[in-house]
Every structure is written in C-alpha cells, then in structure tokens.
Design an enzyme around this catalytic site. Structure first.
Site, PDB file in Angstrom:
ATOM      1  N   CYS A 101       0.860  -1.187   0.000  1.00  0.00           N
ATOM      2  CA  CYS A 101       0.000   0.000   0.000  1.00  0.00           C
ATOM      3  C   CYS A 101       0.891   1.231   0.000  1.00  0.00           C
ATOM      4  O   CYS A 101       1.830   1.316   0.794  1.00  0.00           O
ATOM      5  CB  CYS A 101      -0.895  -0.007   1.234  1.00  0.00           C
ATOM      6  SG  CYS A 101      -1.978   1.434   1.328  1.00  0.00           S
ATOM      7  N   HIS A 143      -9.387  -3.502  -1.691  1.00  0.00           N
ATOM      8  CA  HIS A 143      -8.362  -2.718  -0.986  1.00  0.00           C
ATOM      9  C   HIS A 143      -8.627  -1.216  -1.166  1.00  0.00           C
ATOM     10  O   HIS A 143      -8.601  -0.452  -0.191  1.00  0.00           O
ATOM     11  CB  HIS A 143      -6.979  -3.107  -1.543  1.00  0.00           C
ATOM     12  CG  HIS A 143      -5.826  -2.334  -0.998  1.00  0.00           C
ATOM     13  ND1 HIS A 143      -4.793  -2.939  -0.298  1.00  0.00           N
ATOM     14  CD2 HIS A 143      -5.509  -1.009  -1.042  1.00  0.00           C
ATOM     15  CE1 HIS A 143      -3.916  -2.013   0.065  1.00  0.00           C
ATOM     16  NE2 HIS A 143      -4.325  -0.827  -0.392  1.00  0.00           N
ATOM     17  N   GLU A 144      -8.904  -0.804  -2.408  1.00  0.00           N
ATOM     18  CA  GLU A 144      -9.103   0.629  -2.671  1.00  0.00           C
ATOM     19  C   GLU A 144     -10.421   1.129  -2.062  1.00  0.00           C
ATOM     20  O   GLU A 144     -10.483   2.244  -1.546  1.00  0.00           O
ATOM     21  CB  GLU A 144      -9.071   0.914  -4.180  1.00  0.00           C
ATOM     22  CG  GLU A 144      -7.802   0.479  -4.914  1.00  0.00           C
ATOM     23  CD  GLU A 144      -6.509   0.971  -4.302  1.00  0.00           C
ATOM     24  OE1 GLU A 144      -6.508   1.964  -3.556  1.00  0.00           O
ATOM     25  OE2 GLU A 144      -5.464   0.330  -4.555  1.00  0.00           O
ATOM     26  N   HIS A 147     -10.048   2.073   1.473  1.00  0.00           N
ATOM     27  CA  HIS A 147      -9.481   3.416   1.688  1.00  0.00           C
ATOM     28  C   HIS A 147     -10.581   4.479   1.796  1.00  0.00           C
ATOM     29  O   HIS A 147     -10.453   5.447   2.546  1.00  0.00           O
ATOM     30  CB  HIS A 147      -8.566   3.805   0.523  1.00  0.00           C
ATOM     31  CG  HIS A 147      -7.159   3.292   0.649  1.00  0.00           C
ATOM     32  ND1 HIS A 147      -6.309   3.686   1.665  1.00  0.00           N
ATOM     33  CD2 HIS A 147      -6.441   2.430  -0.119  1.00  0.00           C
ATOM     34  CE1 HIS A 147      -5.132   3.086   1.513  1.00  0.00           C
ATOM     35  NE2 HIS A 147      -5.186   2.313   0.449  1.00  0.00           N
TER      36      HIS A 147
HETATM   37 ZN    ZN Z   1      -3.630   1.141  -0.192  1.00  0.00          ZN
END
Ligand code: ZN
Length: 183
Positions: A101, A143-144, A147
């Site tokens: 990341c 994953h995104e 965020h």
């Molecule tokens: Zn990330």
C-alpha cells in the site's frame, strides 16, 4: 495534469470516510487525471482518492496489471475509473494475499479477502456500470474501496501486530521528515 503527493499512515486524513461524488463534472475529471498521472508514475495496481488527499469516493486501477480473465473490461482505457464504487456481493471463499500500500511504505500485510466481488460504480461520463471482479483485480478493488472508508490493511492485523507496525511507521515517518528538513 499534476502528480499528487501521497499521504502516509499515521495521518488522520487517511482515516476519514470519503464523501460521495454528486456530480461527475470537469473538476472531478481533472482530479482523476491527476490521480492517473500519479499512479502511472508509482507503477502500482490501484490508487484511492483519499491517499492523495482528495476525500471523494473515487478509485482507479491500472488494468495492465490484471489478467484478462479477472473481469477488467476488455478494450477499455488503461486506467479504470470507479466513482462511488459499491461492493454489492462477495464470494464466501476467501484467499490471502500479501498486499502492499502506498500509504504504508515498506509494509506488506497478508490480508484474507473474498476471492471475487461484484462492484457497481459510475464511470467518468457519470454512467452506472457493474462488473464482476476475480483474483488480484478483486483484491485491488476491495483494498481501494477500504481506503474510502478510512480502512487500511494494518486494520486486519491482530491488535498487538498493528501496534508494532504503527510504531515502525511512525519511526519511518520521523526519519524521512528529518532527512527532508536537514540541510
Ligand atoms: Zn492502499
């Protein structure tokens, strides 16, 4: 276009919940263009807007990193834009992948996530699209999207491991800021 500066954990801005995009206008498209330039330079799989201090629900993925059978639209642009992405279903099958990341320098974390997911989003023209993602691409999308909710990979660690990793990141950050400010 401009290359954007990355935020690194710990930074409270990475922990905020990003707001939905209400109007896909030229200002939004300009921010996306800057995100694409930034990701192209970084050579990563994907980037979420809050990582570059834009607290809007927008992510991009560099499609050249994903096998064609993972659900990336074929023949589309290199950078797949997802505005207001919403994961509507996930497979019960989970697999573990060591995820890097940009917000967590030198800190790969093994995260177990669903192997496939379905995601609905707006494209750059404001049209609704849905796709089924698999494998690495599905991991990247999840994953995104994390965020956008202020969630980082280290949140999947045990409390003790998370604390130790955070300490390491704080030291790393202090060291890099000292290097920058020294003559
Ligand atoms: Zn990330």
């Amino acid at each position: 276009m401009a290359r954007l500066k990355l935020l690194h954990e710990p930074d409270p801005r990475l922990r905020r919940v990003s707001v939905a995009v209400t109007n896909v206008d030229n200002a939004v498209r300009q921010e996306l263009a800057d995100m694409k330039e930034t990701l192209e330079h970084l050579e990563g799989l994907g980037l979420a807007a809050p990582q570059v201090d834009i607290l809007r629900r927008m992510i991009i993925c560099d499609t050249k990193n994903f096998p064609t059978d993972e659900g990336v639209p074929s023949g589309g642009p290199r950078f797949l834009v997802m505005i207001n992405p919403k994961i509507t279903s996930r497979s019960s099958e989970q697999t573990t992948l060591e995820e890097g990341c940009f917000s967590l320098p030198d800190t790969p974390v093994a995260v177990a996530r669903p192997e496939t997911c379905k995601v609905t989003f707006l494209n750059e023209d404001g049209a609704t699209q849905t796709l089924q993602a698999r494998g690495l691409f599905a991991k990247c999308v999840q994953h995104e999207v994390d965020h956008l909710d202020g969630v980082l990979t280290i949140d999947y660690l045990s409390p003790l491991k998370k604390e130790l990793t955070l300490e390491k990141l704080i030291k790393l950050k202090r060291k890099s800021s000292t290097t920058l400010s020294s003559p």
